[in-house]
Write an enzyme that holds these catalytic residues in place. Structure first.
Site, PDB file in Angstrom:
ATOM      1  CB  THR B 103      -0.921   0.058   1.230  1.00 15.04           C
ATOM      2  OG1 THR B 103      -0.233  -0.576   2.303  1.00 15.04           O
ATOM      3  CG2 THR B 103      -2.205  -0.658   0.977  1.00 15.04           C
ATOM      4  CB  THR B 179      10.047  -2.909   0.127  1.00 17.55           C
ATOM      5  OG1 THR B 179       9.622  -3.486   1.365  1.00 17.55           O
ATOM      6  CG2 THR B 179       9.501  -1.512  -0.009  1.00 17.55           C
ATOM      7  CG  ASP B 180       9.840  -8.553   1.781  1.00 12.80           C
ATOM      8  OD1 ASP B 180       9.515  -9.583   2.375  1.00 12.80           O
ATOM      9  OD2 ASP B 180      10.215  -7.517   2.369  1.00 12.80           O
ATOM     10  CE  LYS B 258      13.274  -4.519   2.437  1.00 14.39           C
ATOM     11  NZ  LYS B 258      11.884  -4.893   2.646  1.00 14.39           N
TER      12      LYS B 258
END
Lengths: 633, 428
Positions: B103, B179-180, B258
Site C-alpha cells: 500500500t 519492497t521485499d 534491498k
C-alpha cells in the site's frame, strides 16, 4: 490573589498523572533511558496527516501548518536505536513494565483486562517519530484513598514517553530522542468537584503511593501532571505539562479564573448581537504602508498583507478584565500565535505599539465604524493569514458561548496558554506490529499479592525514620524529593550522618534553587564526590553548600574546579591561627570591652574570612582559646 | 479476512449466540459492563476473547467465559464509498499508476481501526494531494499481493500490461510494489522490455503508509516528478536515499538491492551512486553517464523459464544438493560464491557434471558489492576451466532473474551465455 468561590462556579478537576517507570529499559526495545547533551546522530523528517484527521479546525489550515514544519531529531546511540528512529518495527513489550503496571492497577483496585491491545494514538507535532504514540489500556475503574475521601480511578494505561522538545521555530522543530520510548504509566482520575489545594493533596497522595513500590523513576520530569478543568457550563479544558506539584494549585486557580472570566465575558456578549461575515474583513495594507509600528513595518518587508476585521458592538470587549490578566484580547492573541503569526492588535489597546491615533482614525473610517464598534488588525502572508482570520472569527463566536474545549499548556509563571484545539475523538487504531498481550490469572494473583504486601506510605516513612534516625518531617522531605535514591547511596558507607545528608539534599539545595540557581547542573556524581571528600575530612561541612553553589551557578563544571575557584579546602592549622590572631588584633577594642562575649562578633568575621575552609566548631574553639589568652594578658 | 473477521471457536460461538457482528455497537455485561464497538480479531489471536473498542478509543480483549450478556445498541450501516469526481488538468502530463500490492497510500477508519488501501486515483490524490499538481494519474489495480508472495508469473503479467501501453501517451508509468522483492521485478522488466519507450518506476514504502511518518508519500511524489521531468528511458526503483525525509534515490532496476530489513534507505545501488537523485526541492540530478538501455530499439522478449537455482556456497555445502538440482531438471545455476567468485574444491566434480548436462553456470559473489574475477586465484581458474561463466559485477538476484529470462528467450546454451554476458539494461 483574587478570591473566588470554587464551589459556586462549579469547578471540576480531573487529574491525570504520567509517571516514568525505572525499568532502566525502554518499553519496546533494549535501549537504556540515558539523558545526555551529546548527540551522535541527527536526521530530519516531515510528518504528514491525512486531511480527514484534523477534527474541528479548518482542515486545510491545519494541514498546511503541520505539513510545513521540518522536524530535526537528535539521538545518542546509547539511548536510541532504529526503533526510536522509526526505522525498525518495535520489539516485544518489556515484561517488567507490564508487571509494574499490573501492580499499580492492583493497588488502585482497578479491573485488569484479560487481553491487552497496543494502540497507535496519532500525534502529529513531531514528538513521536512514527507520528503516533504506542499506548495500551491495562485496567479500568478503581479508587484512590485520599485522607477520608475515595477518588475514582478512570483508567490505568501503559505507554511510551515522547521525545523532548529542544527548539521550536517558525519552520523547524528540534527534538531529542533520549526520552522517546521510556515506559510511562498514565493514571486518569475521575473529575471531582474540588478546590485547587485539594487537587494538590490528591496528586501528592497518588505520587507517594506509586513511589512506595520502588519502581518509579525519580528526578525532574519523571512525573508529569495533566489536569482536565471545567466550570459550570464550560467545555472541558485539558492543561498539559504541569511539571512540579507546587505549580498545580497556582495553575488550577488561574484556569478556574480564566474559565469563569470567559463565562462572565460570554454573559456580556450574549446581550450584544455579534455577527462577523466576509464583508467585515478589509485589506488595509495600502493605508498602513506609512505606519510607524515596528511589527507592521517588519511584516510589510516580508510581503505580508495587513488586514482588519470589523466587529460591530464589540468596543470594550477585548479589554474587559473580569479577573486580573483574563481578557478576550489575550485569548485571541494566543490563537494567532498557534498559526505562527506574531500578534494581533485590538481596538481596546490602541493607540499603542507604534500605531497612532491617526492610524486608528484611518481604520475606523475605512471600516465605517461607530463608537461602539471594535476591530482587530493582523498582519501575515497568504494563505496563513486567511486561516488565522477564520480561526479568530470562530474564537469570537465560541466566546459568546463561554469556554471552548481546548488543550492548553501550563507555563512556568503559573498560567495556561492555548496549545491546540481539543481533538474530537481520540485518533487511535491498533498497533498491528505487536500481537495482543494476554494477562493470566496467575499474573493478576502475583500483582495482587505484591499490592497487599507493599507498605503504605505512612509505614514507609516510619521505616526511613527508624533506619536513618530522622524526624518525620525530614523523612517525608527526603522521600518526596528526587534525591531519595542518592540519599540512600550516600548513607550506605555510614561515614556521613544521615541527618546532615538529608538536610543538605533537601534544605540547602532547595535554598540555592530559590536563589535562582540551577539544580540541573548539579549532577549526582558531584553530590556523591562532595560527600566522599567530607567523609575523608578533606573538606569541612560548611564547604558543601559553597561547592554546590559554584556548580549550580554554572561557574564550575565539577567538584575539583569548584573547590579551586572558591578556594575551599581544609586550611592548615598554622594559617588558621594566623588569620584568627590577626582578627583579634584588628578588633582589640571590642575584645577588651566585651571579653568572652566578643566571640559572637568575631565568629562572624572569622567565618566570613575562612569561608568553608575550616569547620565552625574548630574556629569557635580556637577563637575562644585565643580570646581567653588575650584577656589574660 | 473471512466473514467471521478472525473469530473462531468459542469466541465465534459467542457472537453467534447473541447474533452480533463486527461493527455493531454493543453493551457487554460481564463482571463489569463494557460499552463499545465490536472489532475484528487478528487470526493469530486465541478463540477466547472478543475485541471491543471502548469510548476512549482503546481496544481491549474481553474473556468470552466471563460474558453474561451482550446487548446490541446499534448495527453498523455500510455506507457505499463516495468517490469524488476527479478533475484533470489538461496542461499536465499523464501517468499510469499500477498497483500490485504494497500500500502506497491508505486511509485509517478510526471507528473500526481498519486501514484500507487507497487504490483509486481520487483516493490516492486525497492521501497525497501534491500529485495533483504534477500529473493526471490513471490508477489501475493489477493484483494485490505482498511482494514476498510474488512469483515469476506476476512479473510476466506486469510486463504484458506495460507492453500493452508502450505506444500510449503516458509520460511515465508508476508501479506500486511491496519492497521485499521489488528488485527482482525491476530486473525482469529491464530485460523483458529492453528499450521500452516510457520511463517506468517501481515505488514502495518501508514504513506502513497509514502512519504519519511513512516514507510513502515522499517516494510517490519524487517518483512522479522523476517520471514527468527526467526525459529518460529505463526501469527504476525509487525509494528514500537515507534516513532523512530529504533526498530520494532513483536506482537502476538492475543494480539495486534491498540491503536492510526495515530502514527507509534500505535500497542501495551496488557499487555506485544511484542513477538519479531527486533533491528535497524536487530537482532531478543525474549520476549515470550512459543510457539505461544499451539498444534504443524497443525489443520486448517476455518469455521466462523458472528452472534456475540460486546457490549460496558455504563451507560444508553438500555437493549432492547440486546433483539433486541436475536431476530435477534445473537448467541453470547461479552461484553466490565467496570472495572473487569461488566455491570449494569439494564442488568441482559436481560442477563438471552440471556443465556436461548443459546447465548454464554463472558465478556471482556473496560479497554482493565488488566484481567477480576468477583469473586471479587458482580456485577461480579451476572453475573457469570447469565451465563456470563469471558474471562480473551483476548482483546475484539480477543474475538469477536474467538467467530465467535468458533461458526463456534462447534456443540453446550458447545463446543463453551470450545473452547473459551482453549488457542490455545497465546490469553490469
Amino acid at each position: 490573589m483574587t478570591e473566588i468561590d470554587f464551589e459556586k462556579i462549579g469547578l471540576k478537576v480531573g487529574l491525570e498523572i504520567h509517571q516514568q517507570l525505572n525499568t532502566n529499559k525502554k518499553l519496546f526495545c533494549k535501549c537504556r533511558p540515558i539523558e545526555s547533551d551529546e548527540y551522535t546522530e541527527k536526521f530530519s523528517r516531515s510528518l504528514r496527516t491525512a486531511k480527514s484527521e484534523l477534527g474541528e479546525l479548518d482542515p486545510a489550515a491545519l494541514f498546511e501548518k503541520t505539513k510545513s514544519k521540518k522536524i530535526n531529531y537528535y539521538a545518542n546511540s546509547q539511548s536510541s536505536c532504529l526503533v526510536e528512529k522509526d526505522e525498525e518495527p518495535p520489539h516485544d513489550l518489556d515484561h517488567n513494565a507490564k508487571k509494574i503496571s499490573l501492580l499499580i492497577s492492583s493497588m488502585l483496585e482497578s479491573k485488569i483486562f484479560s487481553e491487552i491491545h497496543v494502540m497507535r494514538k496519532t500525534v502529529i507535532d513531531g514528538s513521536n517519530t512514527t507520528g503516533f504514540q504506542r499506548t495500551m489500556l491495562i485496567s479500568q475503574g478503581g479508587n484512590l484513598k485520599v485522607k477520608e475521601k475515595k477518588i475514582g480511578v478512570q483508567a490505568v494505561c501503559l505507554e511510551e514517553d515522547a521525545a523532548k522538545l529542544l527548539k521550536d521555530e517558525q519552520n523547524e522543530r528540534d527534538y531529542s530522542l533520549d526520552r522517546l520510548g521510556v515506559p510511562l504509566v498514565e493514571i486518569a482520575l475521575e473529575p471531582v468537584s474540588t478546590k485547587p489545594s485539594e487537587v494538590k493533596e490528591i496528586a501528592l497522595t497518588l505520587g507517594r503511593n506509586l513511589r512506595v513500590t520502588g519502581n518509579m523513576k525519580r528526578g525532574i520530569g519523571s512525573i508529569r501532571q495533566d489536569v482536565n478543568i471545567s466550570v459550570m457550563n464550560s467545555g472541558v479544558v485539558e492543561v498539559k505539562g504541569v511539571q512540579q506539584l507546587d505549580q498545580l494549585e497556582e495553575i488550577i486557580d488561574y484556569e478556574a479564573k480564566r474559565q469563569h472570566g470567559l463565562i462572565l465575558i460570554a454573559e456580556k456578549l450574549k446581550k450584544l448581537s455579534i455577527t462577523i461575515t466576509k464583508e467585515d474583513i478589509f485589506d488595509i495594507t495600502e493605508s498602513f504602508k506609512v505606519c510607524d509600528s515596528k511589527i507592521i513595518q517588519n511584516a510589510l518587508k516580508s510581503n505580508a498583507k495587513i488586514k482588519a476585521i470589523r466587529i460591530r458592538n464589540f468596543s470594550g470587549m477585548f479589554g474587559f478584565e473580569p479577573y486580573p490578566r483574563i481578557r478576550l484580547g489575550k485569548e485571541i492573541g494566543q490563537q494567532v500565535r498557534f498559526f505562527g503569526i506574531g500578534g494581533v492588535f485590538h481596538s481596546d489597546e490602541l493607540p499603542n505599539y507604534g500605531i497612532t491615533d491617526s492610524d486608528v482614525d484611518k481604520v475606523r473610517k475605512h471600516l465605517e465604524l461607530v463608537d461602539k464598534d471594535g476591530f482587530l488588525i493582523i498582519a501575515g502572508e497568504d494563505p496563513k493569514l486567511d486561516y488565522t482570520i477564520n480561526s479568530i472569527i470562530k474564537r469570537i463566536q465560541d466566546a459568546v458561548n463561554g469556554v471552548p474545549a481546548e488543550t492548553r499548556a501550563a507555563t512556568q509563571d503559573g498560567e495556561t496558554v492555548f496549545l491546540r484545539p481539543r481533538p474530537g475523538a481520540s485518533r487511535m487504531y491498533p498497533e498491528t506490529d505487536i500481537p495482543s498481550i494476554g494477562v493470566t490469572s496467575e499474573e493478576i494473583k502475583i500483582a495482587r499479592n505484591k499490592a497487599d504486601t507493599t507498605p503504605t506510605w505512612d509505614k514507609a516513612i516510619t521505616e526511613i525514620q527508624k533506619k536513618y534516625n530522622l524526624n518525620h518531617q525530614q523523612a517525608e522531605q527526603i522521600f518526596d524529593s528526587e534525591y531519595m535514591e542518592l540519599f540512600e547511596k550516600i548513607c550506605e558507607n555510614k561515614k556521613n550522618s544521615p541527618n546532615f545528608v538529608a538536610s543538605i539534599l533537601c534544605s540547602s539545595i532547595t535554598n540555592l534553587e530559590r536563589q535562582g540557581l540551577h539544580t540541573t547542573l548539579l549532577k549526582p556524581e558531584h553530590i556523591i564526590e562532595s560527600f566522599e571528600l567530607l567523609a575523608s575530612d578533606k573538606i569541612p561541612k560548611e564547604s558543601l553548600e559553597i561547592i554546590f553553589e559554584s556548580i549550580m551557578s554554572g561557574k564550575s563544571g565539577n567538584v575539583l574546579t569548584a573547590m579551586q575557584s572558591t578556594n575551599v579546602s581544609s586550611i592548615d592549622e598554622y594559617k588558621l591561627n594566623e588569620i584568627l590572631d590577626k582578627i583579634i588584633q584588628n578588633n582589640m577594642e571590642l575584645v577588651k570591652k566585651l571579653e568572652d562575649k566578643a566571640i559572637t562578633t568575631l565568629m562572624g568575621i572569622a567565618m566570613k574570612e575562612v569561608r568553608g575552609k575550616a569547620s565552625g566548631k574548630i574556629v569557635n574553639e580556637l577563637l575562644e582559646q585565643k580570646i581567653k589568652n588575650t584577656i589574660k594578658k | 479476512m473471512s466473514e467471521e473477521q478472525g473469530y473462531s471457536g468459542n469466541a465465534l460461538d459467542c457472537l453467534k449466540k447473541y447474533n452480533t457482528k463486527v461493527g455493531d455497537s454493543i453493551k457487554i455485561t460481564a463482571d463489569l459492563t463494557y460499552s463499545g464497538i465490536l472489532m475484528p480479531r487478528y487470526e493469530s489471536g486465541d478463540d477466547k476473547h472478543l475485541v471491543l473498542k471502548l469510548g476512549s478509543g482503546y481496544n481491549v480483549g474481553i474473556n468470552v467465559d466471563e460474558i453474561q450478556k451482550i446487548q446490541i445498541v446499534s448495527s453498523l450501516e455500510v455506507k457505499p464509498e463516495q468517490s469524488e469526481e476527479r478533475k484533470d488538468d489538461p496542461k499536465l502530463p499523464k501517468i499510469l499508476l499500477l498497483s500490485t500490492g504494497g500500500t502506497i497510500a491508505s486511509k485509517v477508519d478510526y471507528r473500526t481501526g481498519a486501514v484500507t488501501p487507497a487504490l483509486t486515483a481520487s483516493d490516492i490524490n486525497e492521501a497525497v494531494p501534491e500529485l495533483e499538481k504534477l500529473a493526471n494519474i490513471d490508477a489501475e489495480v493489477l493484483f494485490s499481493e505482498y511482494s514476498e508472495n510474488l512469483q515469476p508469473d506476476h512479473w510476466t503479467e506486469i510486463a504484458e500490461k506495460l507492453d500493452s501501453v508502450a505506444n500510449s501517451d503516458y509520460k511515465g508509468i508508476l508501479i506500486a510494489h511491496g519492497t521485499d522483492t521489488m528488485h527482482y521485478t525491476s530486473a525482469f522488466l529491464s530485460f523483458a522490455l529492453a528499450g521500452f519507450p516510457i520511463p517506468v518506476v517501481l515505488v514502495g514504502s518501508q514504513r506502513s503508509s497509514d502512519r504519519p511518518s511513512s516514507d510513502a508519500a515522499i517516494n510517490l511524489i519524487a517518483a512522479s516528478k522523476f517520471l514527468v521531468e527526467s526525459n529518460t528511458k529505463g526501469i527504476f526503483l525509487v525509494m528514500h536515499h537515507n534516513d532523512n525525509d530529504q533526498t530520494v534515490a532513483c536506482h537502476a532496476g538492475t543494480r539495486v538491492r534491498k540491503n536492510h530489513t526495515s530502514k527507509r534507505g534500505a535500497f542501495e545501488t551496488m557499487g555506485s551512486d544511484p542513477a538519479f537523485i531527486v533533491t528535497p526541492t524536487l530537482e532531478i540530478k543525474k549520476n549515470i553517464q550512459d543510457e539505461f538501455f544499451k539498444d534504443a530499439k524497443y525489443n520486448p522478449r517476455m518469455k521466462i523459464d523458472t528452472k534456475v537455482a540460486l546457490v549460496k556456497y558455504h563451507p560444508g555445502y553438500d555437493p549432492k544438493l547440486i546433483e539433486n538440482l541436475i536431476q530435477t531438471g534445473c537448467k541453470a545455476i547461479i552461484f553466490e560464491g565467496t570472495g572473487l567468485g569461488h566455491v570449494g574444491r569439494t564442488m568441482y566434480d559436481v560442477v563438471k557434471n552440471a556443465q556436461e548436462n548443459d546447465l548454464f553456470l554463472g558465478m556471482t559473489s556473496q560479497c554482493i558489492d565488488g566484481r567477480v574475477r576468477m583469473t586471479v586465484y587458482e580456485s577461480g581458474r579451476d572453475l573457469l576451466e570447469l565451465g563456470i561463466t563469471p558474471l562480473e559485477n551483476m548482483t546475484p538476484e539480477t543474475s538469477l532473474v536474467k538467467a530465467m529470462w535468458a533461458l526463456g528467450n534462447s534456443k540453446d546454451i550458447d545463446q543463453v551465455r551470450s545473452l547473459m554476458l551482453e549488457n542490455i539494461a545497465s546490469e553490469f
